[in-house]
Design an enzyme around this catalytic site. Structure first.
Site, short mmCIF file in Angstrom:
data_model
loop_
_atom_site.label_atom_id
_atom_site.label_comp_id
_atom_site.label_asym_id
_atom_site.label_seq_id
_atom_site.Cartn_x
_atom_site.Cartn_y
_atom_site.Cartn_z
N SER A 42 37.45 22.53 8.10
CA SER A 42 36.86 21.36 8.52
C SER A 42 37.08 20.15 7.32
CB SER A 42 35.34 21.44 8.30
OG SER A 42 34.85 22.78 8.83
N THR A 96 38.87 31.63 13.01
CA THR A 96 37.70 32.28 13.42
C THR A 96 36.67 32.65 12.25
OG1 THR A 96 38.98 33.47 15.23
CG2 THR A 96 37.19 34.37 14.47
N GLU A 196 22.22 27.63 4.25
CA GLU A 196 21.53 28.29 3.47
C GLU A 196 20.00 27.40 3.23
OE1 GLU A 196 24.47 26.66 2.46
OE2 GLU A 196 25.30 28.49 2.98
N ASN A 238 29.16 17.95 2.01
CA ASN A 238 27.62 17.67 1.45
C ASN A 238 27.19 18.14 0.27
OD1 ASN A 238 28.25 19.97 3.76
ND2 ASN A 238 26.06 20.48 2.66
I1 8IG Z 1 30.95 21.20 6.21
O1 8IG Z 1 26.46 23.29 2.84
C1 8IG Z 1 29.81 22.93 5.31
N1 8IG Z 1 30.04 24.00 5.33
N2 8IG Z 1 27.57 27.58 4.05
N3 8IG Z 1 26.80 25.61 3.70
C2 8IG Z 1 27.79 26.34 4.11
N4 8IG Z 1 28.53 25.79 4.87
C3 8IG Z 1 28.93 24.53 4.92
C4 8IG Z 1 28.21 23.59 4.18
C5 8IG Z 1 26.88 23.98 3.52
N5 8IG Z 1 28.69 22.40 4.36
#
Ligand code: 8IG
Length: 275
Positions: A42, A96, A196, A238
């Site tokens: 991503s 995946t 989480e 983030n």
């Molecule tokens: I983009 O804050 C992304 N992927 N577990 N936690 C988890 N996966 C993520 C997060 C996140 N942000």
């Protein structure tokens, strides 16, 4: 496809399936073998055309053992790319995830296929949350280590693979020479798909985790079993739950990702010249 049945003496093992996928992949791409593999997670799709000259591509779903990805925007194909050093890279757009429920072998099938196709180096990228306020959205972090909180592993039987230096010190040094400002951190893989709780993020931080996500660690384990050298690169999109007093606006996350695009492209382009 019928899942392998362990009670059947001729049941295909995950390695057999990867070997078949590699043969089909090399044929479809018109190449003899691959030298390295890159998984674009991503936020990293902007780096695609920075890797080199694309030779051919094939949909993952058309290869043995792969399914179409469920997450929109996670791509779903593999391309052969001629890098600037004349190496052949397999570029996976999309992966995946364990949360899809297809099992851990499906999660690492791309890695095993790349290894069976000859790749000795693996660059794993992802988008993730940060447990540190000083590593906000847009920060690129090289993985120094991981903590696998998925409760599972792709390995079975007495495969006592060392996880010391799972993320190649050599490749990390190469990256550090290219980008001295890129910090190194510890990635914690959760199963997901839910994000989480703040308490889980605080737990991840206290046990030494800088980043939280839902990928990469299991793929690294599978790659290390095959003897591949792994470089892990995360883009913080983030602050993880509870880290910021103010909940981060989704628009800010998207903006941070878009703003990071040119930086990610330049980083991957420079990296390809030295891998
Ligand atoms: I983009 O804050 C992304 N992927 N577990 N936690 C988890 N996966 C993520 C997060 C996140 N942000």
């Amino acid at each position: 496809m019928t899942p392998p049945d362990a009670t059947m003496p001729d049941a295909a093992t995950p390695d057999d399936l990867a070997s078949r996928a590699a043969t089909a992949l090399l044929a479809a791409l018109g190449i003899d073998r691959a030298d390295l593999a890159v998984v674009l997670g991503s936020g990293w799709s902007a780096g695609r055309d920075a890797l080199g000259t694309e030779l051919a591509s094939v949909r993952l779903a058309d290869l043995p053992g792969f399914r179409a990805p469920v997450v929109e925007g996670h791509g779903g194909e593999v391309a052969a790319v001629r890098t600037v050093t004349d190496a052949v890279a397999l570029l996976f757009t999309g992966r995946t995830h364990l949360y899809e429920g297809l099992g851990v072998d499906a999660v690492v099938h791309g890695v095993r296929t790349a290894a069976a196709a000859g790749a000795r180096t693996l660059v794993l990228t992802n988008g993730c949350g940060s447990t540190r306020t000083d590593w906000g959205p847009g920060t690129v972090v090289a993985l120094r280590d991981h903590i696998n909180l998925t409760g599972t592993t792709p390995l079975q039987g007495p495969s006592f693979v060392s996880m010391s230096d799972a993320y190649s010190p050599r490749l990390r040094a190469t990256l550090a020479a290219l980008r001295p400002g890129v910090p190194e951190g510890v990635y914690v893989q959760f199963r997901g798909p839910q994000y989480e709780t703040p308490a889980e993020v605080e737990y991840a931080r206290r046990i030494g985790g800088d980043l939280v996500g839902m990928s990469t660690a299991l793929e690294t384990i599978a790659a290390r079993e095959k003897g591949m050298e792994v470089l892990g690169l995360s883009l913080v999109t983030n602050l993880a739950a509870g880290v910021s007093a103010r909940p981060l606006a989704h628009a800010e996350v998207l903006a941070a990702g878009a703003a990071a695009g040119p930086q990610l492209r330049a980083l991957l382009a420079d990296l390809m010249a030295v891998l």
